[in-house]
Design a protein around this motif. Structure first.
Motif, PDB file in Angstrom:
ATOM      1  N   MET A 179       0.734  -1.064   0.028  1.00  0.00           N
ATOM      2  CA  MET A 179      -0.057   0.246   0.000  1.00  0.00           C
ATOM      3  C   MET A 179       0.763   1.461  -0.069  1.00  0.00           C
ATOM      4  O   MET A 179       0.590   2.106  -0.622  1.00  0.00           O
ATOM      5  N   GLN A 180       2.077   1.437   0.238  1.00  0.00           N
ATOM      6  CA  GLN A 180       2.662   2.712   0.205  1.00  0.00           C
ATOM      7  C   GLN A 180       3.277   2.714  -0.939  1.00  0.00           C
ATOM      8  O   GLN A 180       4.021   3.489  -1.660  1.00  0.00           O
ATOM      9  N   SER A 181       2.925   2.106  -2.110  1.00  0.00           N
ATOM     10  CA  SER A 181       3.493   1.976  -3.524  1.00  0.00           C
ATOM     11  C   SER A 181       1.675   2.922  -4.201  1.00  0.00           C
ATOM     12  O   SER A 181       0.961   2.817  -3.961  1.00  0.00           O
ATOM     13  N   LYS A 182       2.318   3.623  -5.005  1.00  0.00           N
ATOM     14  CA  LYS A 182       1.795   5.035  -5.575  1.00  0.00           C
ATOM     15  C   LYS A 182      -0.235   4.095  -6.546  1.00  0.00           C
ATOM     16  O   LYS A 182      -0.714   4.256  -6.897  1.00  0.00           O
ATOM     17  N   PHE A 183       0.960   3.200  -7.045  1.00  0.00           N
ATOM     18  CA  PHE A 183       0.404   2.148  -8.560  1.00  0.00           C
ATOM     19  C   PHE A 183      -0.530   1.429  -7.283  1.00  0.00           C
ATOM     20  O   PHE A 183      -1.599   1.490  -7.692  1.00  0.00           O
ATOM     21  N   VAL A 184      -0.323   0.843  -5.459  1.00  0.00           N
ATOM     22  CA  VAL A 184      -1.080  -0.218  -5.345  1.00  0.00           C
ATOM     23  C   VAL A 184      -2.706   0.797  -5.025  1.00  0.00           C
ATOM     24  O   VAL A 184      -3.602   0.312  -4.957  1.00  0.00           O
ATOM     25  N   SER A 185      -1.849   2.009  -4.023  1.00  0.00           N
ATOM     26  CA  SER A 185      -2.916   1.890  -3.264  1.00  0.00           C
ATOM     27  C   SER A 185      -3.507   3.298  -4.081  1.00  0.00           C
ATOM     28  O   SER A 185      -5.277   2.641  -4.379  1.00  0.00           O
ATOM     29  N   THR A 186      -3.565   3.128  -5.726  1.00  0.00           N
ATOM     30  CA  THR A 186      -4.773   4.265  -6.442  1.00  0.00           C
ATOM     31  C   THR A 186      -5.302   3.247  -6.800  1.00  0.00           C
ATOM     32  O   THR A 186      -6.923   3.461  -7.325  1.00  0.00           O
ATOM     33  N   ALA A 187      -5.131   2.115  -7.502  1.00  0.00           N
ATOM     34  CA  ALA A 187      -5.748   0.697  -7.744  1.00  0.00           C
ATOM     35  C   ALA A 187      -6.693   0.380  -6.797  1.00  0.00           C
ATOM     36  O   ALA A 187      -7.912  -0.066  -7.308  1.00  0.00           O
ATOM     37  N   VAL A 188      -6.068   0.495  -5.604  1.00  0.00           N
ATOM     38  CA  VAL A 188      -7.101  -0.256  -4.213  1.00  0.00           C
ATOM     39  C   VAL A 188      -8.018   1.121  -4.149  1.00  0.00           C
ATOM     40  O   VAL A 188      -9.399   0.624  -3.818  1.00  0.00           O
ATOM     41  N   GLY A 189      -8.009   2.033  -4.580  1.00  0.00           N
ATOM     42  CA  GLY A 189      -9.112   3.629  -4.330  1.00  0.00           C
ATOM     43  C   GLY A 189     -10.021   3.016  -5.673  1.00  0.00           C
ATOM     44  O   GLY A 189     -11.570   3.457  -5.026  1.00  0.00           O
ATOM     45  N   GLN A 190      -9.264   2.967  -6.875  1.00  0.00           N
ATOM     46  CA  GLN A 190     -10.606   2.885  -7.896  1.00  0.00           C
ATOM     47  C   GLN A 190     -11.300   1.576  -7.679  1.00  0.00           C
ATOM     48  O   GLN A 190     -12.374   1.354  -8.541  1.00  0.00           O
ATOM     49  N   PHE A 191     -10.682   0.383  -7.512  1.00  0.00           N
ATOM     50  CA  PHE A 191     -10.991  -0.850  -6.471  1.00  0.00           C
ATOM     51  C   PHE A 191     -12.282  -0.435  -5.673  1.00  0.00           C
ATOM     52  O   PHE A 191     -13.682  -1.609  -5.960  1.00  0.00           O
ATOM     53  N   ALA A 192     -12.325   0.583  -5.153  1.00  0.00           N
ATOM     54  CA  ALA A 192     -13.459   0.289  -3.856  1.00  0.00           C
ATOM     55  C   ALA A 192     -14.428   1.225  -4.719  1.00  0.00           C
ATOM     56  O   ALA A 192     -15.417   0.622  -4.878  1.00  0.00           O
ATOM     57  N   ASN A 193     -13.501   2.220  -5.104  1.00  0.00           N
ATOM     58  CA  ASN A 193     -15.621   2.561  -6.469  1.00  0.00           C
ATOM     59  C   ASN A 193     -15.800   1.578  -6.957  1.00  0.00           C
ATOM     60  O   ASN A 193     -17.490   1.898  -7.193  1.00  0.00           O
ATOM     61  N   VAL A 194     -15.288   0.985  -7.262  1.00  0.00           N
ATOM     62  CA  VAL A 194     -16.268  -0.182  -8.162  1.00  0.00           C
ATOM     63  C   VAL A 194     -17.090  -0.996  -7.206  1.00  0.00           C
ATOM     64  O   VAL A 194     -18.371  -0.969  -7.723  1.00  0.00           O
ATOM     65  N   SER A 195     -16.254  -1.554  -6.207  1.00  0.00           N
ATOM     66  CA  SER A 195     -17.129  -1.770  -5.459  1.00  0.00           C
ATOM     67  C   SER A 195     -18.101  -1.615  -4.917  1.00  0.00           C
ATOM     68  O   SER A 195     -19.101  -2.525  -4.799  1.00  0.00           O
ATOM     69  N   ARG A 196     -18.296  -0.043  -4.834  1.00  0.00           N
ATOM     70  CA  ARG A 196     -19.932   0.384  -4.365  1.00  0.00           C
ATOM     71  C   ARG A 196     -20.475   0.727  -5.505  1.00  0.00           C
ATOM     72  O   ARG A 196     -22.039   0.184  -5.001  1.00  0.00           O
ATOM     73  N   LEU A 197     -20.080   0.177  -7.229  1.00  0.00           N
ATOM     74  CA  LEU A 197     -21.307   0.149  -8.359  1.00  0.00           C
ATOM     75  C   LEU A 197     -21.742  -0.880  -8.032  1.00  0.00           C
ATOM     76  O   LEU A 197     -23.100  -1.230  -7.672  1.00  0.00           O
ATOM     77  N   VAL A 198     -20.398  -2.162  -7.586  1.00  0.00           N
ATOM     78  CA  VAL A 198     -21.250  -3.452  -7.914  1.00  0.00           C
ATOM     79  C   VAL A 198     -22.079  -4.145  -6.868  1.00  0.00           C
ATOM     80  O   VAL A 198     -23.287  -4.016  -6.835  1.00  0.00           O
ATOM     81  N   ALA A 199     -22.325  -3.316  -5.904  1.00  0.00           N
ATOM     82  CA  ALA A 199     -23.092  -3.154  -4.788  1.00  0.00           C
ATOM     83  C   ALA A 199     -24.343  -2.591  -4.686  1.00  0.00           C
ATOM     84  O   ALA A 199     -25.623  -3.004  -4.418  1.00  0.00           O
ATOM     85  N   TRP A 200     -24.267  -1.274  -5.396  1.00  0.00           N
ATOM     86  CA  TRP A 200     -25.428  -1.147  -5.722  1.00  0.00           C
ATOM     87  C   TRP A 200     -26.159  -1.747  -6.630  1.00  0.00           C
ATOM     88  O   TRP A 200     -27.295  -1.971  -7.193  1.00  0.00           O
ATOM     89  N   GLY A 201     -25.550  -2.143  -7.829  1.00  0.00           N
ATOM     90  CA  GLY A 201     -26.002  -3.075  -8.967  1.00  0.00           C
ATOM     91  C   GLY A 201     -26.509  -3.967  -8.451  1.00  0.00           C
ATOM     92  O   GLY A 201     -28.109  -4.433  -8.757  1.00  0.00           O
ATOM     93  N   ALA A 202     -26.271  -5.079  -7.533  1.00  0.00           N
ATOM     94  CA  ALA A 202     -26.518  -6.680  -6.803  1.00  0.00           C
ATOM     95  C   ALA A 202     -27.529  -5.879  -6.433  1.00  0.00           C
ATOM     96  O   ALA A 202     -28.455  -6.648  -5.958  1.00  0.00           O
ATOM     97  N   GLY A 203     -28.230  -5.038  -5.150  1.00  0.00           N
ATOM     98  CA  GLY A 203     -29.257  -4.563  -4.594  1.00  0.00           C
ATOM     99  C   GLY A 203     -30.611  -3.884  -5.390  1.00  0.00           C
ATOM    100  O   GLY A 203     -31.708  -4.680  -5.230  1.00  0.00           O
ATOM    101  N   ALA A 204     -30.002  -3.279  -6.466  1.00  0.00           N
ATOM    102  CA  ALA A 204     -30.514  -3.542  -7.463  1.00  0.00           C
ATOM    103  C   ALA A 204     -31.035  -4.341  -8.429  1.00  0.00           C
ATOM    104  O   ALA A 204     -32.170  -4.414  -9.430  1.00  0.00           O
ATOM    105  N   GLY A 205     -30.668  -5.810  -7.940  1.00  0.00           N
ATOM    106  CA  GLY A 205     -31.067  -7.138  -9.265  1.00  0.00           C
ATOM    107  C   GLY A 205     -30.612  -6.525 -10.283  1.00  0.00           C
ATOM    108  O   GLY A 205     -31.332  -8.102 -11.128  1.00  0.00           O
ATOM    109  N   LEU A 206     -29.843  -6.318 -10.495  1.00  0.00           N
ATOM    110  CA  LEU A 206     -28.959  -5.918 -12.337  1.00  0.00           C
ATOM    111  C   LEU A 206     -28.605  -7.114 -11.838  1.00  0.00           C
ATOM    112  O   LEU A 206     -27.845  -7.637 -13.342  1.00  0.00           O
ATOM    113  N   PHE A 207     -27.535  -8.526 -11.084  1.00  0.00           N
ATOM    114  CA  PHE A 207     -27.237  -9.263 -11.931  1.00  0.00           C
ATOM    115  C   PHE A 207     -27.279 -10.570 -11.112  1.00  0.00           C
ATOM    116  O   PHE A 207     -26.670 -12.182 -11.814  1.00  0.00           O
TER     117      PHE A 207
END
Length: 288
Positions: free
Chosen positions: A128-156
């Motif tokens: 996590m001290q790597s800028k590349f990894v920390s940035t990727a983790v932040g992006q994954f967290a954003n995608v994860s929130r969208l995934v949770a929303w999509g599952a909650g809406a029954g899209l999957f």
């Protein structure tokens, strides 16, 4: 379903208990749960190893747990689980993906019970001290929130029967469990809550202390050795720092399919390496 004090965790044990070999504790990656380890557990059992996989709080069939779902919360649940299911004896800790953070912290806390670690295409606290990894983790967290929303809406639900529903490639009942979880709103919401705590979990793992270099560590990585060279160096660091380290690159495997029938033997080899090295170390300690 194991009660850990007013709530339950879904636990899957495989293999017969044998005090001559360590118990293998399997920790799934982000959005993963016990079903992810079904092939690995079967193959470990065929080699004489007892293993334990489980669903973290809110994932799979387990009851929700207190927030935030950071490394401390996950670790407290695992320690409560072990107090009930395996209060004594050596453990080999196996973590896939994000679970590299959890097994690092758990190893630092368990100390003498640790027979070794197997890190399966896993992240490390230091990465996590790597800028590349920390940035990727932040992006994954954003995608994860969208995934949770999509599952909650029954899209999957319509997609659960496709390759997206199970990228490991599981058969039978566990394949059905994986596809169910892919579309389940609660599972995805709690999984996204864990991903949001990734930076905190990494910090907590670092604060727990470094891995003991005497502990055998096997690192099993998906893809050829020359892929993602910078990231692979970070992932392989725990094995490089171990006096009994092993690094295996699994050509043809992806981050998910490394858990499949086509590639699970590499994980079993990692466990066997750790078990052998740990047994030799114990003999040397007794002789010394």
């Amino acid at each position: 379903m194991l009660d850990i004090g007013g709530r339950r965790l879904h636990v899957v044990r495989a293999g017969s208990a044998d005090h001559a070999t360590p118990l293998v504790l399997l920790e799934a990656g982000a959005f993963g749960f016990s079903a992810d380890w079904s092939v690995v557990q079967s193959r470990l059992a065929s080699r004489g190893y007892a293993s334990l996989a489980y669903d973290r709080a809110g994932l799979g069939l387990s009851d929700p747990g207190p927030s935030p779902r950071d490394g401390a919360a996950v670790g407290a649940d695992v320690e409560a689980l072990l107090a009930r299911e395996a209060p004594r004896g050596p453990l080999i800790l196996v973590g896939h993906s994000m679970a590299g953070l959890h097994v690092h912290r758990l190893a630092a806390r368990l100390g003498e019970r640790v027979a070794g670690l197997v890190l399966v295409d896993a992240t490390t606290p230091a990465s996590m001290q790597s800028k590349f990894v920390s940035t990727a983790v932040g992006q994954f967290a954003n995608v994860s929130r969208l995934v949770a929303w999509g599952a909650g809406a029954g899209l999957f639900k319509a997609l659960s029967g496709t390759a997206l529903g199970d990228r490991i490639g599981l058969d039978g009942e566990v394949g059905g469990e994986k596809r169910w979880a892919f579309a389940d709103a609660d599972h995805n919401a709690w999984a996204a809550a864990e991903v949001a705590q990734w930076p905190a979990a990494a910090r907590q793992a670092l604060e727990a202390g470094a891995l003991d270099p005497r502990w055998p560590v096997a690192v099993v990585l998906a893809g050829p050795a020359d892929a993602r060279a910078g990231l692979r160096t970070l992932q392989a660091a725990p094995a490089a720092a171990s006096l009994h380290g092993l690094i295996e690159n699994v050509t043809g495997a992806t981050h998910a399919s490394i858990l499949s029938g086509a590639h699970a033997d590499a994980i079993v080899r990692g466990v066997e390496h750790v078990a052998r090295a740990g047994a030799e170390l114990e003999i040397q300690t007794m002789v010394g």
